[in-house]
Structure formats: C-alpha cells, structure tokens
Design an enzyme around this catalytic site. Structure first.
Site: not given
Ligand SMILES: C[S@@+](CC[C@H](N)C(=O)[O-])C[C@H]1O[C@@H](n2cnc3c(N)ncnc32)[C@H](O)[C@@H]1O
Length: 291
Positions: A50, A159
């Site tokens: 990632r 979030d």
C-alpha cells in the site's frame, strides 16, 4: 539493499524499494498513535504494497526517507495520505442487515412518532467509510416516514479518511453495488446519473438532507455536544487494540441517550459489566438507563 544493511533486517526481500523491519516498526507506531490501527508483523506485505504506491507517487526511492518525511513537521499531508492508505474501507449498503431490521421494528417507530411531534433524532455512523452505512439508515427511515427529510432528523457520517467522505457526500454509486437495496427504495430515493448509461445512481435530495459527512478521528476530540439516539460503529474497532476499544465504547456511552442503541460489527464484542450496556440482539447493545 542499502549499503551496510544486514539481510536479516530486510522486511520485504526483492521489493522495488528497500524496506527494513526498523522502517516497518516506525510506520506501525505512527499509524497506531495517529489512528489507533494495530499493524502486526504479519501485515508487513500489506503495508509495503500500500505504501509503495505512495513512494512512487511522491518520487521517493526508499522507506527510510519516507519514514523521515511522515515523522517530520513538513509531513502532515503525507501522514494523512499514509493513514488513508492504511485504512480498510470495505463497506456496502445494508451490510449486516439484521441491524436495519432491528431499527425498523424496535427503535425507529417510537423515535419517528416523537419526530413527527417536533422532537429531534440524532444518529451517528462512526467510521462510515464512503457513506453506504449512513444512507442505509436514511433509507430505513424514509421507508417508514417518506417525509423524514422535513423533520429534525440528522445522521452524522464521520471517518478519518477524507477521500471516503468526499465519495460519501458526492453520493454517486455504481448500480452493480446496489443489489442489497430493495428495488422500490432504489427507485424512489435515488436518481440516475446523467451520462452514466444507467450504470450509476445518485442519492436524492432527501438523503442528502438527512446525512451530513464530517472528518473525525475516533482517537481525538469529538466536537459534538448533543446526545445521539443511535450509534453505528461497525467493523472499525477490529483494527484497534483492546484498551482503545474499551475507551471508545465508554466514550460512545457518554454521547448516547439512556436507552439508546449501539450497533457494532459482527466480529466485535463489548464486555458486559465493564461498560454501561446490555446486549439486546446480535451485536446490538442498549445503553443503560430508561429512555
Ligand atoms: C471497514 S470500514 C467500515 C465501514 C462501515 N462502518 C461498515 O461496517 O461497512 C472502517 C472505516 O473506519 C475508518 N477508521 C479507521 N480508523 C479510524 C479512526 N481512528 N477514526 C475514524 N475512522 C477510522 C476507516 O477509514 C474506514 O473507512
């Protein structure tokens, strides 16, 4: 391999970018302290793949320089990008559908009666990802009361990842990912996106009115003052350690009205007796105290 690096210190052999266990530990510590997410050593390949994309994007050649960047005062933006890269955002409409059945039959009828008489309802989708959870709550409400958007009802979708919040406020979703939305709800509360050839739908004005997106890190200050009737925090705590989970369950209790409802993810648990909740259904908790 960097000159002088012991092969045993290399975390991912043959990677495009040198990545040592020292780099891994620095990244894991930073992700834990910033976002609460625990990265065990078994996640080393995931972390590498990632973040290798981030190194490519910003033109760095090794993880040592990347660690220096994200730890430095000039690294705020990249630190944010690193956290976003390390979050898992998987979600879908009406995921763990028994929670929405419970709202429809046990919780919302009384709350909506009160809202029709001028009362307010506040609901929080904490760790909302791209909004599907919050919109599923909105659809459950609209199915019971088609005029809900005119009442004092708000669903906060929060979030840590700004890109997920952008997608959520945009409210555009591929039809292919909407199979779990009952057809009549899809027809009534979504509109086709012009130019998508019917492949995408956008949430209608009623759902835009009901759901508000805000960036919020569950580990930091929560600016909300009022209490919530319902909190959804599903499939977020699994990434946190036990102590952080325990703190967050208590902080939710502080913001839930007595008798309020907390829905958590299928593989998450709250230890009864240690926190002020009763278990009232599968992964459904009621805050102590009369409504
Ligand atoms: C797997 S998704 C869950 C989405 C939705 N609740 C569901 O169950 O489908 C987990 C979300 O938690 C968010 N998250 C992780 N750490 C967080 C934190 N410290 N504060 C707020 N959100 C966080 C991630 O960005 C991600 O979008």
């Amino acid at each position: 391999m960097a000159t002088g690096t012991n092969p045993r210190d290399i975390a991912v052999p043959d990677g495009e970018f040198p990545f040592t266990w020292h780099d891994f530990r620095q990244i894991a510590e930073l992700v834990h302290s910033e976002a609460g997410i625990v990265l065990a050593e078994t996640k080393v390949n995931l972390v590498y793949s990632r973040l290798a994309k981030r190194l490519r994007a910003i033109g760095l050649r090794n993880f040592r320089d990347y660690c220096a960047l994200v730890q430095g005062v000039d690294g705020i933006d990249e630190r944010q990008a690193m956290i976003s890269a390390m979050t898992t955002n998987v979600t879908r409409f009406f995921r763990e559908s028994h929670h929405f059945d419970y709202l429809r039959t046990e919780v919302l009828p009384d709350l909506l009666d009160a809202a029709r008489k001028g009362g307010k309802i506040r609901i929080w989708s904490a760790g909302s990802s791209s909004g599907e959870e919050a919109y599923s709550i909105a659809l459950t409400i609209l199915a019971l009361d088609p005029n809900a958007a005119e009442r004092d009802i708000r669903i906060l979708a929060s979030d840590i990842d700004p890109e997920m919040l952008r997608r959520g406020s945009n409210g555009v979703y591929p039809v292919a990912q909407m199979g779990d939305i009952p057809l009549e709800l899809r027809r009534k509360w979504f509109a086709p996106v012009q130019g998508s050839g019917g492949a995408e739908l956008e949430v209608g004005p009623e759902m835009h009115e009901l759901v508000r997106f805000r960036e919020l890190n569950l580990l930091r200050e929560w600016p909300m003052k009022g209490r919530f009737e319902i909190i959804f925090c599903r499939n977020v705590m699994i990434y946190f350690d036990d102590e952080t989970q325990s703190t967050v369950w208590d902080r939710f209790a502080g913001l839930l009205r007595p008798g309020g409802t907390l829905c958590i993810g299928h593989s998450e648990r709250i230890i009864l007796g240690s926190h002020p909740y009763d278990l009232v259904g599968q992964t459904i908790y009621r805050r102590h105290g009369a409504r």
